[in-house]
Design an enzyme around this catalytic site. Structure first.
Site, mmCIF file in Angstrom:
data_model
loop_
_atom_site.group_PDB
_atom_site.id
_atom_site.type_symbol
_atom_site.label_atom_id
_atom_site.label_comp_id
_atom_site.label_asym_id
_atom_site.label_seq_id
_atom_site.Cartn_x
_atom_site.Cartn_y
_atom_site.Cartn_z
ATOM 1 N N ARG A 7 1.316 -1.150 -0.289
ATOM 2 C CA ARG A 7 0.365 -0.050 -0.211
ATOM 3 C C ARG A 7 0.924 0.992 -0.211
ATOM 4 O O ARG A 7 1.750 1.045 0.745
ATOM 5 C CB ARG A 7 -1.194 -0.104 0.945
ATOM 6 C CG ARG A 7 -2.015 -1.099 1.085
ATOM 7 C CD ARG A 7 -3.409 -0.587 0.443
ATOM 8 N NE ARG A 7 -3.140 0.729 0.389
ATOM 9 C CZ ARG A 7 -4.473 1.523 0.704
ATOM 10 N NH1 ARG A 7 -4.635 0.309 1.751
ATOM 11 N NH2 ARG A 7 -4.802 2.679 0.799
ATOM 12 N N ARG A 63 3.300 3.985 -16.302
ATOM 13 C CA ARG A 63 3.446 3.728 -18.326
ATOM 14 C C ARG A 63 4.829 4.744 -18.359
ATOM 15 O O ARG A 63 5.237 4.101 -18.221
ATOM 16 C CB ARG A 63 2.374 4.591 -18.524
ATOM 17 C CG ARG A 63 1.278 3.709 -18.183
ATOM 18 C CD ARG A 63 1.219 2.046 -19.576
ATOM 19 N NE ARG A 63 -0.722 1.519 -18.968
ATOM 20 C CZ ARG A 63 -0.111 -0.163 -18.470
ATOM 21 N NH1 ARG A 63 0.759 0.256 -18.270
ATOM 22 N NH2 ARG A 63 -1.493 -0.140 -18.248
ATOM 23 N N CYS A 74 -7.222 2.937 -13.029
ATOM 24 C CA CYS A 74 -7.539 3.682 -11.775
ATOM 25 C C CYS A 74 -9.024 3.984 -11.222
ATOM 26 O O CYS A 74 -9.648 3.582 -12.036
ATOM 27 C CB CYS A 74 -7.190 5.496 -12.318
ATOM 28 S SG CYS A 74 -5.431 5.416 -13.067
ATOM 29 N N GLU A 77 -11.895 6.871 -4.571
ATOM 30 C CA GLU A 77 -12.435 6.867 -3.300
ATOM 31 C C GLU A 77 -13.713 7.598 -3.602
ATOM 32 O O GLU A 77 -14.115 8.610 -3.600
ATOM 33 C CB GLU A 77 -11.340 7.580 -1.957
ATOM 34 C CG GLU A 77 -9.698 6.853 -2.605
ATOM 35 C CD GLU A 77 -9.409 5.158 -1.788
ATOM 36 O OE1 GLU A 77 -10.851 5.360 -1.142
ATOM 37 O OE2 GLU A 77 -8.850 4.999 -2.041
ATOM 38 N N ARG A 89 -3.973 7.102 -4.248
ATOM 39 C CA ARG A 89 -3.131 6.332 -2.922
ATOM 40 C C ARG A 89 -2.824 5.074 -4.594
ATOM 41 O O ARG A 89 -3.392 5.186 -5.225
ATOM 42 C CB ARG A 89 -4.137 4.862 -2.444
ATOM 43 C CG ARG A 89 -5.165 6.282 -0.658
ATOM 44 C CD ARG A 89 -5.754 5.554 -0.516
ATOM 45 N NE ARG A 89 -6.601 6.162 0.972
ATOM 46 C CZ ARG A 89 -7.230 7.500 0.442
ATOM 47 N NH1 ARG A 89 -7.812 8.368 -0.299
ATOM 48 N NH2 ARG A 89 -7.334 7.739 1.925
ATOM 49 N N TYR A 107 4.134 6.378 2.689
ATOM 50 C CA TYR A 107 3.304 6.761 2.343
ATOM 51 C C TYR A 107 3.907 8.320 3.026
ATOM 52 O O TYR A 107 4.856 8.514 3.497
ATOM 53 C CB TYR A 107 2.143 7.155 4.162
ATOM 54 C CG TYR A 107 1.205 5.776 3.781
ATOM 55 C CD1 TYR A 107 -0.074 6.034 3.492
ATOM 56 C CD2 TYR A 107 1.669 4.903 4.357
ATOM 57 C CE1 TYR A 107 -1.054 5.537 3.750
ATOM 58 C CE2 TYR A 107 0.491 3.286 3.877
ATOM 59 C CZ TYR A 107 -0.490 3.499 3.645
ATOM 60 O OH TYR A 107 -1.519 3.085 3.316
ATOM 61 N N ARG A 115 -2.193 6.612 7.807
ATOM 62 C CA ARG A 115 -0.995 5.676 8.739
ATOM 63 C C ARG A 115 0.217 5.888 9.569
ATOM 64 O O ARG A 115 1.378 5.416 8.798
ATOM 65 C CB ARG A 115 -0.533 4.309 7.928
ATOM 66 C CG ARG A 115 -1.956 3.814 6.377
ATOM 67 C CD ARG A 115 -2.597 3.307 8.008
ATOM 68 N NE ARG A 115 -1.766 2.106 8.486
ATOM 69 C CZ ARG A 115 -1.824 0.271 8.183
ATOM 70 N NH1 ARG A 115 -2.610 0.830 7.004
ATOM 71 N NH2 ARG A 115 -1.458 0.436 8.825
#
Length: 120
Positions: A7, A63, A74, A77, A89, A107, A115
């Site tokens: 992540r 890419r 893609c 959220e 993200r 992050y 986080r």
């Protein structure tokens, strides 16, 4: 060889194409570097953005980094009212010998607030 998920997230200052590409490039490079990955190790990458990002697809940055044979997706959220704005993200599915506990999640910028327990 195991399949693991990595992540990561970053935040931009404005919905600007150049910022989206630069921040995504930085994020992808950090994920790859910290986990000692090459593009052949990556199975797929899902990028999501908060609803306030519409100027470019983050996958374009991947890419441009050489992810030509890696499936990229893609998505937006969900628009939670108190969510951190302008966040990109990613979740990368990878092949690795690393145990799950050794996978380095990344992050960056303002997204470290998402986080605090694992942000670098």
């Amino acid at each position: 060889m195991a399949v693991r998920a990595v992540r990561g997230a970053t935040q931009i200052d404005a919905d600007d194409r150049d910022q989206i590409l630069a921040a995504t490039t930085e994020l992808v490079n950090e994920v790859m570097s910290r986990n000692a990955l090459g593009t052949d190790d990556v199975i797929s990458v899902i990028f999501t953005v908060t609803p306030d990002i519409t100027a470019e697809f983050p996958a374009l940055a991947a890419r441009k980094l050489g992810f030509h044979e890696v499936p990229l997706l893609c998505a937006t959220e969900i628009g939670v009212p108190h969510a951190l704005p302008l966040v990109i993200r990613l979740m990368a599915h990878i092949e690795t010998d690393r145990p799950r506990s050794d996978v380095q999640h990344v992050y960056l910028r303002g997204a470290t607030a998402l986080r605090l327990d694992i942000a670098q």
